[in-house]
Design an enzyme around this catalytic site. Structure first.
Site, PDB file in Angstrom:
ATOM      1  CG  PHE A 129      -7.628  -0.001   2.570  1.00 27.48           C
ATOM      2  CD1 PHE A 129      -6.947  -0.083   3.604  1.00 27.48           C
ATOM      3  CD2 PHE A 129      -7.419  -0.609   1.581  1.00 27.48           C
ATOM      4  CE1 PHE A 129      -5.790  -1.315   3.716  1.00 27.48           C
ATOM      5  CE2 PHE A 129      -6.036  -1.634   1.232  1.00 27.48           C
ATOM      6  CZ  PHE A 129      -5.488  -1.849   2.730  1.00 27.48           C
ATOM      7  CE  LYS A 157      -9.766  -0.989  -8.415  1.00 28.18           C
ATOM      8  NZ  LYS A 157      -9.456  -1.700  -7.226  1.00 28.18           N
ATOM      9  CG  MET A 168      31.118   9.978   3.867  1.00 22.22           C
ATOM     10  SD  MET A 168      32.584  10.405   3.237  1.00 22.22           S
ATOM     11  CE  MET A 168      32.572  10.217   1.573  1.00 22.22           C
TER      12      MET A 168
END
Length: 577
Positions: A129, A179, A492
């Site tokens: 995930f 992590k 533009m």
């Protein structure tokens, strides 16, 4: 890791303490005197954010409303301070949302240190995930990147990241930290990086090349300088000014080089490029020696390379060897730090005098002023022009403000008509041309230079790409002055459609929300102006405010920016209408 330790020469050893990888990240940043970061938390970076919370008296984090906004805010901070901007994001979409800003920083040589969280090392490659290969994705748009899987790697990698981001030609780096590495404890000490084996940040100046350049300059009858952002990045503004004043050479800026030399300096002949000034573009193809200083011969500067300055000897002062001969063949390349090279060349160049040559610039400037500039600053038509808005801002700021521009017609008007008295006053997205850059970059610029006024010039299109960052202003109270020039078009693109696609305005008309109510929803005082007699008063009120302020100016819908070099044309074929 052992090889890396040998490669990195370090200093400033600290006492060893046992801490987590997450705390080490914060302590490393503080050791680098980087105590301000922009970002957005998420699961994979949460341990670091927990430490930021604990260090909140020493370390300040700005919660932007989108990760791209964080990168642009960090860019704005870096542009006005010269220090690396710091960015945090989580894994997966958090990390990928950084990519546009990182790419923008890479092409514009802006130092960033981006730190992303990553899934645990045991999950790498498993499509877990919010797992994304941000190292693979960001490799083409970073100066360097690295994935950390062990807490013990953190100090040395962060030290190396700061050194690479700041040294030589600056740029963005990205560090991805798993992590588990953030949770892991280790014996921490920090040593700043001052050298990396095989990485030569600053090339050694070749004095013979410098002397060759001086000989060409001394013999030139019509020398011409084009300078870029390299002068600013090298901190060489005074050396550059000394050089042009001694040699008496007319000098023009690239878009990113603006503000290195004050706008009203007598040797400043304007800006080159697609929407630059008439004289420096035309006379590029008349000079006998073209001296490029800290610029990369971007296609928007050169136009058709087959016809670009073919009559001239070309001297290129540049720190990055990869830029030399990449687009324009040089006769003499001075590859070195620009501050050093401009300092040392002074003993070899003669006192110059090029009055007749300068008269050619003045003559063409008068043509441009009569044809274009006068009508922009003093319009007779009913609708307001972008030029007159910039003129009003110049009047109130005396050229001392930082002007942050988004991307589009309004950007070209800002480059052409803003007055700059101080360096690092022009913050913009140059090489990548990122719409949405302006608002978050202005927030970062204000935080980097809180003592200066920061005015964001934004079009209605680019504004709606990142107007969610008004929430960042609400939370931080950053006193940014926001000016939206609204012509209800993607201006533009619409201009090109008018000139080259028979006015087929395909998907460029824009229906916008009530911008005043939107600003007011974020507790920002806001005013809308559509009449000329109200403009000066509105600008004066905005600039007098001590808080953030929003000003919408309704612009003539077909207010085109000229001069213009059509795509593929020569610089000398620049159009005035």
């Amino acid at each position: 890791m052992e090889t890396l330790k040998k490669d990195i020469q370090v200093k400033n050893t600290e006492t060893t303490v046992r801490i987590t990888g997450a705390e080490a990240v914060v302590k490393c940043l503080l050791a680098e005197e980087a105590n301000l970061a922009y970002g957005y938390p998420g699961g994979a970076i949460m341990p670091v954010y927990d430490e930021i919370y604990k260090y909140r008296g020493q370390f300040h984090h700005v919660l932007t409303r989108h990760e791209q906004g964080a990168t642009h805010a960090a860019q704005g901070f870096a542009r006005v301070t010269g220090k690396p901007g710091i960015v945090f994001a989580t894994s997966g979409p958090g990390a990928t949302n950084l990519v546009t800003g990182i790419a923008d920083a890479q092409i514009d040589s802006t130092p960033l240190v981006c730190i992303t969280g990553q899934v645990g090392s045991h999950l790498l490659g498993s499509d877990a995930f919010q797992e994304t290969d941000i190292i693979g994705i960001s490799t083409p748009v970073t100066k360097w990147n690295y994935q950390i899987t062990k807490a013990s790697e953190i100090p040395e990698i962060i030290a190396k990241a700061f050194y690479i981001a700041k040294s030589g030609r600056p740029g963005p780096v990205l560090i991805d930290i798993t992590k588990d590495a953030q949770f892991e404890e280790f014996d921490f000490s920090y040593k700043k990086c001052e050298k990396i084996r095989s990485y030569k940040a600053i090339p050694k100046l070749n004095l013979e090349k410098l002397k060759e350049a001086a000989e060409l300059i001394n013999s030139a009858k019509k020398p011409f300088i084009v300078w870029g952002q390299g002068v600013i990045l090298g901190g060489a503004e005074q050396e550059f000014k000394n050089f042009i004043e001694k040699t008496d050479i007319p000098s023009a800026s690239t878009g990113l080089g603006l503000s290195a030399l004050e706008t009203k300096h007598p040797l400043n002949v304007g800006m080159v490029g697609m929407h630059g000034n008439y004289a420096p573009n035309v006379l590029t193809n008349s000079c006998d020696v073209l001296i490029a200083i800290g610029m990369r011969f971007d296609d928007r500067v050169t136009g058709n390379l087959a016809t670009y300055a073919k009559q001239a000897k070309v001297i290129h002062f540049e720190i990055d060897p990869a830029e030399v001969d990449k687009n324009v063949k040089t006769d003499v390349a001075v590859i070195a730090d620009v501050k050093e090279s401009l300092t040392k060349i002074m003993q070899y160049v003669n006192n110059g005098e090029h009055k007749d040559w300068m008269k050619e610039f003045h003559k063409l400037y008068e043509i441009e002023h009569k044809t274009v500039i006068h009508d922009q600053l003093n319009p007779t038509k009913e609708g307001l022009t972008m030029g007159e808005v910039l003129g009003g801002i110049n009047k109130e700021t005396n050229g001392d403000a930082i002007i942050v521009s988004d991307v589009g017609q309004h950007q070209m008007f800002a480059w052409r008509y803003a007055t700059f008295n101080k360096t690092r006053s022009n913050v913009t997205s140059g090489g990548l041309g990122t719409m949405g850059f302006g608002l978050p970059a202005a927030i970062g610029a204000k935080m980097g230079a809180p003592e200066r006024e920061v005015v964001a010039i934004i079009g209605d299109g680019g504004y709606q790409m990142t107007c969610n960052e008004l929430g960042t202003i609400l939370q931080t109270k950053a006193a940014v002055k926001i000016v939206v020039l609204n012509n209800n078009y993607l201006g533009m693109v619409r201009q090109w459609q008018e000139l080259f696609f028979d006015k087929r305005y395909a998907s460029t008309e824009m229906i916008s929300p009530n911008f005043v109510k939107l600003a007011e929803a974020y507790d920002i005082e806001a005013v809308k102006v559509s009449k000329r007699e109200d403009l000066d008063g509105a600008i004066k009120t905005m600039m007098a405010s001590k808080d953030a302020y929003f000003l919408e100016v309704v612009i003539e819908q077909e207010d085109n920016v000229f001069p213009m070099i059509p795509t593929g044309a020569s610089v000398s074929d620049i159009r005035l209408s």
